[in-house]
Design an enzyme around this catalytic site. Structure first.
Site, PDB file in Angstrom:
ATOM      1  N   LYS A  91      -9.674  21.413  11.716  1.00  0.00           N
ATOM      2  CA  LYS A  91      -9.005  20.482  10.810  1.00  0.00           C
ATOM      3  C   LYS A  91      -7.487  20.622  10.871  1.00  0.00           C
ATOM      4  O   LYS A  91      -6.790  20.056  10.028  1.00  0.00           O
ATOM      5  CB  LYS A  91      -9.502  20.710   9.382  1.00  0.00           C
ATOM      6  CG  LYS A  91     -11.016  20.515   9.224  1.00  0.00           C
ATOM      7  CD  LYS A  91     -11.442  20.787   7.794  1.00  0.00           C
ATOM      8  CE  LYS A  91     -12.950  20.791   7.668  1.00  0.00           C
ATOM      9  NZ  LYS A  91     -13.376  21.176   6.313  1.00  0.00           N
ATOM     10  N   ASN A 127     -17.994  18.868   4.627  1.00  0.00           N
ATOM     11  CA  ASN A 127     -19.164  18.717   3.787  1.00  0.00           C
ATOM     12  C   ASN A 127     -20.165  17.674   4.296  1.00  0.00           C
ATOM     13  O   ASN A 127     -21.371  17.862   4.195  1.00  0.00           O
ATOM     14  CB  ASN A 127     -18.687  18.327   2.386  1.00  0.00           C
ATOM     15  CG  ASN A 127     -19.670  18.692   1.339  1.00  0.00           C
ATOM     16  OD1 ASN A 127     -20.403  19.651   1.514  1.00  0.00           O
ATOM     17  ND2 ASN A 127     -19.712  17.934   0.265  1.00  0.00           N
ATOM     18  N   PRO A 130     -11.128  14.112   5.161  1.00  0.00           N
ATOM     19  CA  PRO A 130     -10.999  14.313   6.611  1.00  0.00           C
ATOM     20  C   PRO A 130     -11.759  15.551   7.083  1.00  0.00           C
ATOM     21  O   PRO A 130     -11.635  16.615   6.493  1.00  0.00           O
ATOM     22  CB  PRO A 130      -9.490  14.530   6.810  1.00  0.00           C
ATOM     23  CG  PRO A 130      -8.845  14.138   5.520  1.00  0.00           C
ATOM     24  CD  PRO A 130      -9.870  14.299   4.459  1.00  0.00           C
ATOM     25  N   GLU A 131     -12.558  15.388   8.123  1.00  0.00           N
ATOM     26  CA  GLU A 131     -13.164  16.539   8.784  1.00  0.00           C
ATOM     27  C   GLU A 131     -12.552  16.611  10.179  1.00  0.00           C
ATOM     28  O   GLU A 131     -11.624  15.861  10.488  1.00  0.00           O
ATOM     29  CB  GLU A 131     -14.690  16.397   8.790  1.00  0.00           C
ATOM     30  CG  GLU A 131     -15.244  16.291   7.359  1.00  0.00           C
ATOM     31  CD  GLU A 131     -16.754  16.496   7.248  1.00  0.00           C
ATOM     32  OE1 GLU A 131     -17.342  17.112   8.148  1.00  0.00           O
ATOM     33  OE2 GLU A 131     -17.324  16.048   6.249  1.00  0.00           O
ATOM     34  N   ARG A 164     -18.808  23.150  -2.627  1.00  0.00           N
ATOM     35  CA  ARG A 164     -18.927  21.746  -2.256  1.00  0.00           C
ATOM     36  C   ARG A 164     -20.370  21.318  -2.494  1.00  0.00           C
ATOM     37  O   ARG A 164     -21.281  22.147  -2.455  1.00  0.00           O
ATOM     38  CB  ARG A 164     -18.586  21.547  -0.778  1.00  0.00           C
ATOM     39  CG  ARG A 164     -17.257  22.152  -0.333  1.00  0.00           C
ATOM     40  CD  ARG A 164     -16.056  21.389  -0.877  1.00  0.00           C
ATOM     41  NE  ARG A 164     -16.076  19.976  -0.499  1.00  0.00           N
ATOM     42  CZ  ARG A 164     -15.683  19.511   0.684  1.00  0.00           C
ATOM     43  NH1 ARG A 164     -15.251  20.327   1.609  1.00  0.00           N
ATOM     44  NH2 ARG A 164     -15.725  18.228   0.947  1.00  0.00           N
TER      45      ARG A 164
END
Ligand SMILES: [Zn+2]
Length: 254
Positions: free
Chosen positions: A52, A154, A2-3, A240
């Site tokens: 987020k 990411n 989830p972003e 990441r």
């Protein structure tokens, strides 16, 4: 993963079914029973996303603060940690990284530590550029720093930088104000499109592709560049995996 767009999508989807209703709050997996008990029977007054982070504001100055992290889901498999059941909608939150009952003052403290959020219309991102000037890491690291910009993860990091032809390792302090404005505008466009598109991430503009395929991203998770055909490089950046086409996004002469 989830972003920010996932969280804003959830707020938009859930608010109509929860706001104004007294909800039954339970913890089906029994790991959040005392938290659920503090919310049970209260009315939901607002559901708000920031980056987020998701906040459910209840009557009686109780706030449920949720951050899904890497593994959290709405719904999902297995018993949820929290179930909020209104008369029209049931929301299950499964394996969140953060789930806590807090008060509005604590909520304000959390929000005040977050950077501007490209999805929120009350943000314009202008305050970020001066802070980049004193940042001593690469731009690809700065974009994931939630205290600088809230909501980019990411996938969007890779896509926003490709769209602006900027290498992820470019030192953040060398980004010009005009470049930053273009990056911010791309972030606004891509993340808001992600919210509109039911939370899916589709960043490609077909006009920018020389290769015909059905990809949804320019470089994230891709093996070669749709624009020039070069192989996509992947490496670890700020914990990441970063993706870039080093032909389209040259490193520059730093
Ligand atoms: Zn390329």
């Amino acid at each position: 993963v989830p972003e920010g767009h996932t969280i804003h999508r959830a707020a938009l989807d859930q608010a109509p079914g929860l706001v104004g209703w007294e909800v039954t709050a339970t913890s089906p997996n029994h790991l959040f029973q005392s938290g659920a008990a503090q919310l049970d029977g209260r009315r939901v007054e607002r559901v708000e996303a920031w980056g987020k982070h998701l906040f459910y504001l209840f009557s009686g100055s109780r706030v449920l603060h949720v951050h899904l992290g890497m593994d959290g889901r709405f719904g999902g498999r297995g018993l949820p940690l929290v179930r909020l059941a209104g008369s029209r909608l049931t929301v299950d939150i499964t394996r969140p990284k953060i789930c806590a009952v807090i008060d509005p003052i604590h909520m304000d403290r959390i929000v005040s530590r977050l950077g501007p959020d490209p999805i929120r219309t009350d943000d314009h991102g202008g305050s970020i550029w001066p802070r980049l000037q004193t940042h001593d890491g690469p731009l690809g690291m700065a974009l994931l720093d939630q205290t600088l910009v809230a909501g980019i993860g990411n996938v969007y990091r890779a896509e926003i930088l490709f769209a602006n032809r900027i290498h992820p390792e470019r030192p953040a302090a060398t980004v010009t104000e005009l470049e930053w404005q273009a990056i911010w505008d791309t972030a606004v466009r891509m993340l808001r499109a992600g919210v509109e598109d039911r939370g899916r991430i589709i960043t490609v503009d077909r006009r920018d592709m020389k290769v015909r395929d059905r990809r949804r991203t320019y470089v994230y998770g891709q093996r070669f560049c749709a624009h020039c055909g070069s192989p996509i490089r992947q490496w670890d950046l700020a914990g990441r995996v970063a993706y870039a086409c080093e032909t389209c996004q040259p490193r520059g002469a730093d």
